[in-house]
Structures are given as C-alpha cells and as structure tokens.
Design a protein around this motif. Sequence first.
Motif, PDB file in Angstrom:
ATOM      1  N   LEU A 114       0.842  -1.193   0.000  1.00 43.33           N
ATOM      2  CA  LEU A 114       0.000   0.000   0.000  1.00 43.33           C
ATOM      3  C   LEU A 114       0.875   1.239   0.000  1.00 43.33           C
ATOM      4  O   LEU A 114       1.642   1.473   0.942  1.00 43.33           O
ATOM      5  CB  LEU A 114      -0.905  -0.013   1.237  1.00 43.33           C
ATOM      6  N   ILE A 127      -1.925   0.860  -5.038  1.00 45.46           N
ATOM      7  CA  ILE A 127      -1.640  -0.455  -4.461  1.00 45.46           C
ATOM      8  C   ILE A 127      -0.778  -1.205  -5.465  1.00 45.46           C
ATOM      9  O   ILE A 127      -1.116  -1.275  -6.651  1.00 45.46           O
ATOM     10  CB  ILE A 127      -2.917  -1.249  -4.185  1.00 45.46           C
ATOM     11  N   LEU A 172      -4.996  -1.738   4.590  1.00 42.02           N
ATOM     12  CA  LEU A 172      -5.552  -2.562   3.524  1.00 42.02           C
ATOM     13  C   LEU A 172      -5.895  -3.937   4.069  1.00 42.02           C
ATOM     14  O   LEU A 172      -5.081  -4.553   4.761  1.00 42.02           O
ATOM     15  CB  LEU A 172      -4.528  -2.688   2.382  1.00 42.02           C
ATOM     16  N   ILE A 177     -10.093  -0.754   1.874  1.00 41.76           N
ATOM     17  CA  ILE A 177      -9.031   0.249   1.974  1.00 41.76           C
ATOM     18  C   ILE A 177      -9.477   1.324   2.964  1.00 41.76           C
ATOM     19  O   ILE A 177     -10.581   1.868   2.846  1.00 41.76           O
ATOM     20  CB  ILE A 177      -8.745   0.884   0.602  1.00 41.76           C
TER      21      ILE A 177
END
Length: 379
Positions: free
Chosen positions: A136, A142, A167, A177
């Motif tokens: 992350l 991502i 995450l 998220i």
Amino acid sequence: LGINITGMRLRRLHILLGLIVVLFFCCCKRNIQPVIEVERVQIELEQDRQVALKDICSGIELIPLETSDSILLSYVYPMVYNHQYFFRQNNPAQVTCFDSAGHFVYRINNEGRGDGEYVSINGIAGNLYVPELYLLETLDCIDLYDLKGHMQQKIRLDSVRGILQHLVPLNRDTLLIVSGRSDYQYHFYSIKENRVFARKADWIPEVTRPGSFFRMGNQWYHYNDQMVYELRDTSFFPFLQFDFGAYNNTPDNYAKFRRLEKEGEENVVFEGKFNILNVVQGNEHYWFLRVILGSGKEWKARSVLYDRRTQQSYVFETLKEGFGWGDFDLLMENDLMSLYTPLELKEIISEDMLDEKNREIFQTIKTDDNPVVVRFKLK
C-alpha cells in the motif's frame, strides 16, 4: 338461515384479518428495533498480581533471521503470511521475506518514481484466497506482487481521497481500503471491476490506530472503543464488547479526547479514567489486548491476555521476568510472536527458560545479527 351463516363467516373473516394486522405490526416492530446479543468480556485493568511467563507459556521457540551484509534489517513491521515472515521497513522503503525457518527468500526494494517503482510503503497485506501480496503506497496506489517478489500490477486509486492507511483483502476480488487521518473512510474496492463499489464513513470516531482489523480463521473483525465488530460483505456487525470497569470511556471524556486530539494538544488531562485500545487480536483460546490507560495527567500501557476458556485475564506492564509485549507483537494460532534484536534477546531471555534445542540456538546468536523471531507457546 343463509343470512346468519354469512354473518358468522364475516365475523370470522374480521377476526382473522385483525390477527394478521397484529402479527404484521409485531414483525415490523421487531425489524425496527432488533435485539442483538453481544458477548461481554469483563477485564479488571488494575490487577495487583504479578504475571510470570510460566503462568501463561509452556515454552519458547527461537527463529534467528538469516544475516548478511545485503539483508540487514532496521526498524521493521512484521507480518506472517503463507508460512513466511515479511518485514516492512520505512527507511529505506522495502519488504524482506524469510521462510518459516528464518532463511532469506527475497527482498522487494523498488523505491523510486519510475515504472514498476513506489514512492513509499504504508502497509503490506497478503490475500488468504489467492497467492498475492499487496503493498500500500501512501497516496493513491496499491502494488500487487506475486510470492516470488515480482510486481504484477499497479492499481491506481484515483477515487480514494486522503492518505491510504490500511488494507484488508476480504476475498479473491474485494479489498477494504482505509483512508484519512482521524475520521477514517472505508472503501470496498473490486480488483476485477477496477472501482470502489461501496463506501462507509466512520460511524463513530476512532480512538485507536487505523489498522484496527484482525483475523480469526477466515473471518475479519474490526475494533473501536471497546467494541469488536464482525465484518460481513460491506457491513460491520456488533460481535463483542470489552468491559474495563472504572476505565470504561464516558461520553464526556470521549468527546474531550477527540477535541484535544484534533487541536494537537499533547497534555490531555481527564477528570475520570480513560482508555485507548491500541491492539485487539484473537484466536480460539485467547484475546490479546494492548491498552493505554489515562487518569488525570498519567498515562500507562498494559498488555492483557484473556483466556476465553477460563475467563481469566492476565494484565501486566512487564512480566515477572522483566520484559513485556508490545503493539506489534502478533497472536498466532497457538502462540504469540515477538521480534527482538540480539541485544534485547540476551537481556530478557536466560538459558534456563529454554529447552535443549533452543538453548543451542541461543548460544549461536551474535550481537550484530538480524533480529530474532520469538514464539511464546501459550498454554
């Protein structure tokens, strides 16, 4: 005669309709005001009894991490995934992987601004359902890696606002998220559809860190202000509440904490008592908590190991042996995992705590080696 029979039928019909109406409103009332049974766990945070390691542990396993000039670790954040140890570092921003015996496997070190690189790493996560590792980034990405350390995809989260904090891979396709600073937002993202398909604003302000999620088996949970929620699809259902007695948060102290926190006030003073629940982790037999207690100007940290079978809680700042457990220790299926530098290990562990196998390992550890994984076997 026909008239009398018809009248009787009408009266019966009116009675039947009346019963249906009553049942309908009863059902509606139950739907509007559901009764949710929530387990309540009582923990006394001011226990006087000293807790010894032998009270809660049956043994200690040492796993030294392989050391060489090219794989030295500094301050790290640990994760266990796919029977391997992953350690995230901030400076430099990288992830190092070791196998279950502590042998080096690979390192992800792609810090930069070019293709296939990342500016920073704010978290890592592994998917239980597919062999994928997620890194992350702080702002809007991502990075998806395979389990050999090769980048597969960079997922851009243009629709997610705020700093990316945490995450959670919920299934093969859905990622939860968390973004924001104190009033967090929860975004449910589909990898296949490449979009956020559901959002939730923080329904109560958080008095905890943003990574307030943990897993038992294949089920994910979220904790906040003494309450644990079970995560199902895109909803949070009350599951369990911790009762800390005199340290339960009152609405006044709760509001005061939030106000002073937003104003950046460091010296928070409470008229009563207050708690900040930093860590909740659970397995089949135990709850492991890290709690910060506030009273007046005084703040103190406590570790709690609660035995779900006997309903007995062990509360301590440090164990009788002179050391404690911290916010980044991990409760596994049968043990609690800690990470210590060799110097720390030599200070807190003596050879008489170890069996013959681990005593031999202990004697081979050098002071300039990488950190050592310590698995405390819980009873």
